[in-house]
Scaffold this motif. Sequence first.
Motif, PDB file in Angstrom:
ATOM      1  N   THR A 281       1.132  -1.138   0.251  1.00 40.24           N
ATOM      2  CA  THR A 281      -0.168   0.353  -0.304  1.00 40.24           C
ATOM      3  C   THR A 281       0.725   1.372   0.320  1.00 40.24           C
ATOM      4  O   THR A 281       1.474   2.012   0.857  1.00 40.24           O
TER       5      THR A 281
ATOM      6  N   ARG B 106      -2.323  -1.069  -3.609  1.00 38.25           N
ATOM      7  CA  ARG B 106      -3.343  -0.198  -3.901  1.00 38.25           C
ATOM      8  C   ARG B 106      -2.836   1.392  -3.173  1.00 38.25           C
ATOM      9  O   ARG B 106      -1.846   0.506  -2.836  1.00 38.25           O
TER      10      ARG B 106
ATOM     11  N   LEU C  75      -7.678   0.804   4.093  1.00 43.76           N
ATOM     12  CA  LEU C  75      -7.065  -0.374   4.423  1.00 43.76           C
ATOM     13  C   LEU C  75      -8.000  -1.442   4.343  1.00 43.76           C
ATOM     14  O   LEU C  75      -8.415  -2.645   4.096  1.00 43.76           O
TER      15      LEU C  75
END
Length: 311
Positions: free
Chosen positions: A108, A132, A308
Motif C-alpha cells: 500500500t 492499493r 485498508l
Amino acid sequence: MIPADETFDRTWPYPPHFTEAAGFRQHYVDEGPRDGGGAVVFLHGEPTWGYLWRHLIGPLSRERRVIVPDHMGFGKSATPADRTYLAGEHIDNLEALLVDVLDLHDITLVMHDWGGPIGTGFALRHPGRIARVFATNTVLPLGLPGYDKLMAENFADSHWFRWASAAHANGTLEQTLGGAGSSVTHLMLALQTITRPQHITPTWVRAYAAHFTDRAACQGVLRFPQQLVAPDPDVTPAPPDLDAVAALRAKPAVLVEGMRDTALLPRYVIPAFQLAYPDAPVIELADTGHFPSEDAPETLLALLHLFLQTT
C-alpha cells in the motif's frame, strides 16, 4: 544527515534501519509484524522526511508492517555529492530498498507531495507489487491526456511555484534553499501552508531543520523545485508503459486532499487525480493545508484504516 539515534525529545521513537543498496546510506523505518499480509509504505516529499508520518506509524504498525524511507538528501539518509537528485534517481533508490533489500509485495503506497511522483514511478515499474494507492496532497503522473495542462496551470497559480520561479529568476533560490536549516519552517508554514501552527514547537522546528546543517546537505531540498523551474532540456522522461498504467489504474485508490494547500492547489490536483481514477473517492479536508499528517493526523489515520479495511 540526522544522527541515527536522534529521537527529537522522544517524538521519533522508531529504531533506525540503514541500507547502502543504492550506493549511499539510506535510512528507513521498519515497524510492525512481518507476516501481516503486505506492507504500508509511506513516502514523504519536500522539504520533509519520515518525521512527517510520526503520528501514523505507531498505531498502524500494531496491525501491519510499516516502511518509512527517507529519500536521499533528507532526514537520516545521506546526501552524497555525486548525484543528480532528479526524480528518476529517487525512484531507483526506492526500487533498491523495496525490491532488492526488502522484497515487498502487496504494497500500500501512502504518498505525499514528491512522494507521489516517486511512488508512481516505482509502481509503474512494479505494478504487480502494488495493492492499493493512498494519495494525500500529491499528484500521480501516469502520462494521461490533460495532466500536463493541469500541472502547468498549477505551476502558474501556486503560491509555492510562483515563489520558486521568481527566486530562480532573481538568483535567490539556491541561497534560500541552501539555507533550509533556517528557512524550512517558513517554507512549510507560509509557502505550502500549515493550518495548525500551534504544533510548531521548538522540537518540531529542530526535527525538520536538523538535516540541513550546511549548503552541501541541502542538495535534495534544492533539486526538487529546481528540476521544475529550471528543467534540463536534455532530460526527457520516457513515456510510461501503457500496460503498467492500466494495471495501476485498476488498483483501489483514494485521494485525501487538504483544501487549504497553497503549493499543490486542490482545483488542479483533484481533477488530475480523477483523470487516473474517475470512480475513486476524493475526501476533502476543509481546514487542512498541504500537510494533512501535521494538521489532521487523527483524521488521516482513520481514513487510512478505513481504506485498508474496505479494499
